[in-house]
Design a protein around this motif. Structure first.
Motif, PDB file in Angstrom:
ATOM      1  N   THR A  43       4.752  -1.388  -2.192  1.00 17.26           N
ATOM      2  CA  THR A  43       3.878  -1.776  -0.933  1.00 17.26           C
ATOM      3  C   THR A  43       3.074  -3.055  -1.175  1.00 17.26           C
ATOM      4  O   THR A  43       2.915  -4.050  -0.471  1.00 17.26           O
ATOM      5  CB  THR A  43       2.972  -0.598  -0.376  1.00 17.26           C
ATOM      6  N   GLN A  85       3.693   1.771   6.088  1.00 14.99           N
ATOM      7  CA  GLN A  85       4.347   3.031   5.262  1.00 14.99           C
ATOM      8  C   GLN A  85       3.748   3.978   6.213  1.00 14.99           C
ATOM      9  O   GLN A  85       4.627   4.973   6.309  1.00 14.99           O
ATOM     10  CB  GLN A  85       3.792   2.975   3.871  1.00 14.99           C
ATOM     11  N   ASP A 176       8.418  -0.740   5.329  1.00 23.87           N
ATOM     12  CA  ASP A 176       7.766  -0.176   4.176  1.00 23.87           C
ATOM     13  C   ASP A 176       8.087   1.184   4.342  1.00 23.87           C
ATOM     14  O   ASP A 176       7.660   1.892   5.159  1.00 23.87           O
ATOM     15  CB  ASP A 176       6.179  -0.536   4.098  1.00 23.87           C
ATOM     16  N   GLU A 177       8.969   1.661   3.701  1.00 29.24           N
ATOM     17  CA  GLU A 177       9.775   3.213   3.779  1.00 29.24           C
ATOM     18  C   GLU A 177       9.832   3.706   5.088  1.00 29.24           C
ATOM     19  O   GLU A 177       9.053   4.587   5.589  1.00 29.24           O
ATOM     20  CB  GLU A 177       8.605   4.142   3.173  1.00 29.24           C
TER      21      GLU A 177
HETATM   22 MG   LIG Z   1       4.283   2.211  -0.917  1.00 31.30          MG
END
Ligand SMILES: [Mg+2]
Ligand SMILES: Nc1ncnc2c1ncn2[C@@H]1O[C@H](COP(=O)(O)OP(=O)(O)O)[C@@H](O)[C@H]1O
Length: 255
Positions: A43, A85, A176-177
């Motif tokens: 991240t 995220q 992000d994820e």
């Molecule tokens: Mg992360």
């Protein structure tokens, strides 16, 4: 051709070295994945690239331009868009409006002529709406475009978030994820959606902790470990790598 190059990126938070000497390139039209255990700096890498933070050392080159340390809005305007995220849709507005918000940076109307402005604004709004509907079509969300975002199932809210990110017509999309919290069916839908974006010409850099998911979508993988680039290779090479398996083992058992 390289769309994006990271050169020796380092980031310190006080005494914590979150990233150290990370170099990588992403070519136009590729889907590149970044994997690594929790806390390995994934991240942080995207936060520095998207202008939320400035790297302590190193450079980011995007479309042949040094964008290191530019503010986030400027980096977005240059064609880099991202998701976060944790889920960030606006729950109490419509699905369509969520996408239109993402398109805002593309609607630039001069202020100098009130009459021209009204005509132009209307035309630009109509164009923005058409474009937003085309994007929603990719995610199969057009039928529900007037529903409030909070009424969508979780997996589709995450797709909506990506729709908003591509509404600014980025050259590079950072995720992000994206499959955090998804069930396997939702994950497959997301994998198909990301492949569809590639067909539409979007270059995707996706961080993911879930190995099974990233193996399905990425053409190339970069592995981070403790802020350093640990490996780079095809998904198959990475999957077979014993040392990569070892750094993942503890985390997988947790999951
Ligand atoms: Mg992360
Ligand atoms: N804003 C911040 N301030 C201080 N430390 C941070 C900050 N952001 C990230 N870190 C630290 O940097 C390291 C990498 O974190 P992160 O990039 O979130 O990892 P990942 O996304 O791979 O799980 C961790 O040790 C984390 O605590």
């Amino acid at each position: 051709m390289s769309l994006f190059i990271a050169e020796h990126i380092g980031k310190k938070f006080g005494g914590v070295v979150a990233l150290s000497d990370v170099s990588l390139t992403v070519d136009k039209g590729e889907i590149v994945g970044m994997i690594g255990p929790n806390g390995s700096g994934k991240t942080t890498f995207i936060n520095n690239l998207s202008g939320l933070y400035s790297p302590t050392t190193g450079k980011f080159i995007f479309n042949d331009e040094d964008i290191t340390g530019m503010p986030a809005y400027q980096i977005t305007a240059k064609g880099v868009s991202r998701t976060f995220q944790n889920l960030r849709v606006f729950p109490n507005i419509s699905i369509l409006d969520n996408v239109l918000i993402g398109r805002h940076c593309r609607i630039d109307v001069p202020l100098w002529d009130v009459y021209v402005r009204i005509v132009r604004t209307r035309r630009k709004e109509a164009e923005a709406r058409d474009k937003a509907m085309q994007i929603l079509e990719l995610a199969n969300l057009t039928d529900r475009h007037l529903d409030m975002a909070k009424n969508l199932p979780y997996g589709e809210q995450r797709l909506l978030e990506i729709c908003r990110a591509i509404a600014s017509e980025p050259d590079l999309l950072l995720l992000d994820e994206p499959c955090a919290g998804m069930n396997p069916v939702e994950m497959d839908a997301l994998a198909n959606f990301i492949k569809l974006l590639k067909e539409k010409g979007v270059t995707v850099f996706v961080i993911e902790h879930n190995m099974r998911f990233i193996m399905q979508v990425a053409e190339r993988l970069v592995v981070l470990e403790s802020g350093r680039k640990f490996r780079e290779g095809t998904p198959l090479e990475i999957q077979k790598d014993k040392e990569v398996q070892a750094i993942y083992l503890g985390d997988e058992e947790e999951a």
